[in-house]
Design a protein around this motif. Structure first.
Motif, PDB file in Angstrom:
ATOM      1  N   ASN A 282      55.500  78.133  50.588  1.00  0.00           N
ATOM      2  CA  ASN A 282      55.523  79.352  49.771  1.00  0.00           C
ATOM      3  C   ASN A 282      54.436  80.360  50.112  1.00  0.00           C
ATOM      4  O   ASN A 282      54.410  81.439  49.533  1.00  0.00           O
ATOM      5  N   HIS A 283      53.508  79.980  50.968  1.00  0.00           N
ATOM      6  CA  HIS A 283      52.412  80.886  51.293  1.00  0.00           C
ATOM      7  C   HIS A 283      52.310  81.063  52.805  1.00  0.00           C
ATOM      8  O   HIS A 283      52.900  80.301  53.566  1.00  0.00           O
ATOM      9  N   THR A 284      51.486  82.026  53.193  1.00  0.00           N
ATOM     10  CA  THR A 284      51.348  82.325  54.620  1.00  0.00           C
ATOM     11  C   THR A 284      50.180  81.580  55.260  1.00  0.00           C
ATOM     12  O   THR A 284      49.959  81.691  56.453  1.00  0.00           O
ATOM     13  N   ASN A 285      49.418  80.845  54.448  1.00  0.00           N
ATOM     14  CA  ASN A 285      48.197  80.233  54.986  1.00  0.00           C
ATOM     15  C   ASN A 285      47.915  78.912  54.290  1.00  0.00           C
ATOM     16  O   ASN A 285      48.407  78.677  53.177  1.00  0.00           O
ATOM     17  N   ILE A 286      47.102  78.093  54.929  1.00  0.00           N
ATOM     18  CA  ILE A 286      46.871  76.736  54.417  1.00  0.00           C
ATOM     19  C   ILE A 286      46.096  76.723  53.101  1.00  0.00           C
ATOM     20  O   ILE A 286      46.098  75.723  52.396  1.00  0.00           O
ATOM     21  N   TYR A 287      45.442  77.818  52.771  1.00  0.00           N
ATOM     22  CA  TYR A 287      44.644  77.848  51.545  1.00  0.00           C
ATOM     23  C   TYR A 287      45.437  78.345  50.333  1.00  0.00           C
ATOM     24  O   TYR A 287      44.917  78.345  49.217  1.00  0.00           O
TER      25      TYR A 287
ATOM     26  N   GLU B 298      45.781  87.138  49.032  1.00  0.00           N
ATOM     27  CA  GLU B 298      45.271  88.440  49.472  1.00  0.00           C
ATOM     28  C   GLU B 298      44.478  88.303  50.772  1.00  0.00           C
ATOM     29  O   GLU B 298      43.291  88.006  50.751  1.00  0.00           O
ATOM     30  N   PRO B 299      45.140  88.529  51.902  1.00  0.00           N
ATOM     31  CA  PRO B 299      44.405  88.430  53.177  1.00  0.00           C
ATOM     32  C   PRO B 299      43.423  89.575  53.347  1.00  0.00           C
ATOM     33  O   PRO B 299      43.635  90.664  52.808  1.00  0.00           O
TER      34      PRO B 299
ATOM     35  N   THR C 274      46.341  94.602  68.946  1.00  0.00           N
ATOM     36  CA  THR C 274      46.757  94.802  67.555  1.00  0.00           C
ATOM     37  C   THR C 274      46.693  93.461  66.814  1.00  0.00           C
ATOM     38  O   THR C 274      46.863  92.398  67.433  1.00  0.00           O
ATOM     39  N   LEU C 275      46.447  93.554  65.548  1.00  0.00           N
ATOM     40  CA  LEU C 275      46.649  92.390  64.686  1.00  0.00           C
ATOM     41  C   LEU C 275      48.109  92.406  64.259  1.00  0.00           C
ATOM     42  O   LEU C 275      48.775  93.441  64.354  1.00  0.00           O
ATOM     43  N   ILE C 276      48.612  91.273  63.812  1.00  0.00           N
ATOM     44  CA  ILE C 276      49.967  91.247  63.239  1.00  0.00           C
ATOM     45  C   ILE C 276      49.888  90.660  61.841  1.00  0.00           C
ATOM     46  O   ILE C 276      48.854  90.096  61.458  1.00  0.00           O
ATOM     47  N   ASP C 277      50.950  90.799  61.082  1.00  0.00           N
ATOM     48  CA  ASP C 277      51.018  90.118  59.785  1.00  0.00           C
ATOM     49  C   ASP C 277      51.281  88.640  60.070  1.00  0.00           C
ATOM     50  O   ASP C 277      52.394  88.138  59.906  1.00  0.00           O
ATOM     51  N   GLU C 278      50.234  87.991  60.515  1.00  0.00           N
ATOM     52  CA  GLU C 278      50.397  86.608  60.973  1.00  0.00           C
ATOM     53  C   GLU C 278      50.528  85.635  59.801  1.00  0.00           C
ATOM     54  O   GLU C 278      50.067  85.903  58.691  1.00  0.00           O
TER      55      GLU C 278
END
Lengths: 140, 367
Positions: free
Chosen positions: B115-120, B124-125, B169-173
């Motif tokens: 459900n999230h984009t990151n392990i934490y 809010e990135p 560039t950064l991406i919405d990783e």
């Protein structure tokens, strides 16, 4: 005073991110409140800046980490770090065991001690603020 | 008759090859911090033999032993019998998960990544004050630790790339999710697909990452094969930077900590040293370095699941820094920086940086 199961001593000042502050002579002592330490779980790391580090009101000056959470610590007043609780380097769990006693974290030398009057203080204000945060975190 | 567990099917002979010599014990970071023989590779292999002999079952009682391994590969490096401990451990963890015995931190991580984009599970990135997803020659892929735990180091890395006039560039990783394979689960296909789409969208031909684990995942896992097929090269920033001239030097005594994921797992030892020698006139190796480097304790999910022991492992590495008297510890991994910095005691006056952050600071001072 107990609020919905959390121990929140009425005589302390509170910074909105759940750190308590109290006067100790010319200094201020700061630590995590019971709500924060409960929500965070077992604290594994507390950043303890060097003595003399300048603090700017409202600006981040340290980090605290549990297994599941990283918290930022914001300066409750302008001033500088006078000393820290070095026991926490090897035993950060003191914050969980006794957050208002042996788990204190920072001692601050304020530029103007009266700035603490801007923090949350008094039974009514503490109850209102904590109840709102309990509701907020229950939703997340 | 089929074996009860897949690890036995795949690795029975290798587990039995363990001669119990104990060479692994001498280099195991978990043993070094806990002094518990059951936690080193020999102890784990003995335990698995008991399982194969039908004397015990994989169950919750084995979680602490089998999930407490940083997969640093120092045991494998020093094993005279060549037992592929990390591969065995990864398979055993999958078997543990399949019988419902998993460390709650890892079960939680697998759920969070649904459900999230990151392990934490952070919502809010950091935006790092840069436009994302634009057309560029390079993509800079930060990774979860760099995004959510070592954001200051990441900001410095990005500032350095700007100083060097790199078109990136950064991406919405999203999390590369490689770590799930280490802790009993599988790479999340949906997350991998998002990263691939977003990288391809930029038109970049090279992905630079500061995370050795993302680097390994992109280069070695089938879920990211499309990058290779599309001609995208994935490089670690230490490889990218080694050809630059930075125009600054320091006379401070500098040492280097080899991250396990970059060193033993990828064989990248010289590139960081090439760069450091350019900027540091006084360089000293740590007592255990390159393929023999002592793990900082952060890998294999151990930092998340056994944080206290993980920090104790990092303190052992910092003892070595004290031994050589270095002023500056450089490394090439946000997880290592994070764990080592968390472990540093106030009386230890040396500073810990990613190499990029240190170079950026020197260049900033020189301006």
């Amino acid at each position: 005073m107990e609020i919905q199961g959390y121990n929140m001593p009425e005589e302390l000042y509170y910074e909105e991110n759940h750190f308590w502050v109290k006067e100790e002579g010319d200094f201020l002592v700061m630590g995590m409140d019971d709500f924060a330490q409960t929500m965070a779980g077992e604290i594994v790391y507390i950043q303890l800046p060097d003595d003399g580090k300048k603090l700017k009101l409202g600006k981040k000056f340290a980090k605290i980490e549990s297994g599941k959470w990283l918290g930022k610590v914001y300066a409750p007043v302008n001033g500088e770090i006078a000393s820290v609780n070095e026991e926490l380097e090897t035993n950060p769990g003191l914050v969980n065991d006794d957050c208002y006693g042996t788990g204190w974290i920072y001692k601050i030398k304020p530029n103007d001690k009266s700035e603490i009057e801007n923090l949350i203080r008094g039974k009514e204000a503490i109850e209102k603020w904590l109840a709102a945060d309990i509701e907020k975190y229950a939703e997340e | 008759m089929g074996k009860k567990y897949d690890f036995e099917e795949k690795y029975r002979e290798q587990i039995l090859q363990c001669s119990r010599c104990g060479f692994c014990q001498a280099v195991c970071p978990v043993y070094g911090a806990t002094l518990r023989p059951a936690l080193n590779a020999k102890g784990k292999m003995l335990l698995l033999k008991e399982v194969m002999d039908g004397k015990i079952d994989l169950n919750d009682e084995l979680i602490e032993t089998l999930f407490q391994c940083t997969t640093c590969a120092n045991c494998f490096q020093n094993c005279p019998s060549g037992v592929p401990v990390m591969e065995i451990i990864k398979q055993v963890r999958k078997d543990m998960v399949s019988v419902g015995s998993c460390h709650p931190a890892f079960k939680g991580m697998n759920e969070v990544l649904k459900n999230h984009t990151n392990i934490y599970g952070e919502n809010e990135p950091e935006d790092f004050e840069r436009e994302r997803n634009k057309k560029a020659e390079y993509v800079y892929f930060i990774g979860c630790v760099g995004s959510y735990r070592e954001d200051e180091s990441t900001m410095a890395t990005l500032n350095l790339l700007d100083r060097l006039q790199v078109d990136y560039t950064l991406i919405d990783e999203v999390c590369c999710s490689g770590v799930l394979e280490d802790v009993g689960y599988e790479i999340n296909d949906a997350l991998a697909a998002k990263n691939i789409d977003r990288i391809l969208h930029t038109g970049a031909k090279t992905v630079i990452t500061g995370c050795p684990y993302c680097y390994r995942t992109f280069n070695n896992k089938a879920q990211y094969d499309q990058l290779l097929k599309e001609g995208i090269q994935v490089t670690h920033i230490t490889q990218f930077l080694q050809d630059f001239d930075f125009g600054i030097t320091t006379d401070k005594l500098v040492t280097y900590h080899d991250p396990c994921d970059l060193g033993r797992h990828c064989g990248i030892y010289e590139e960081p040293r090439n760069t450091i020698r350019k900027i540091a006139t006084n360089f000293i190796e740590l007592p255990a370095n390159r393929e023999n480097a002592l793990c900082c304790g952060a890998g294999g999910g151990v930092r998340g699941a056994y944080a206290k022991n993980s920090i104790a492992m990092a303190r052992r590495r910092l003892d070595q820094v004290e031994e050589v008297g270095a002023d500056i510890v450089l490394t090439e991994c946000n997880s290592c920086v994070h764990n080592l910095a968390n472990a540093r005691l106030r009386k230890q006056k040396f500073r810990i940086y990613n190499t990029t952050q240190f170079i950026n600071e020197l260049m900033e001072e020189a301006e």
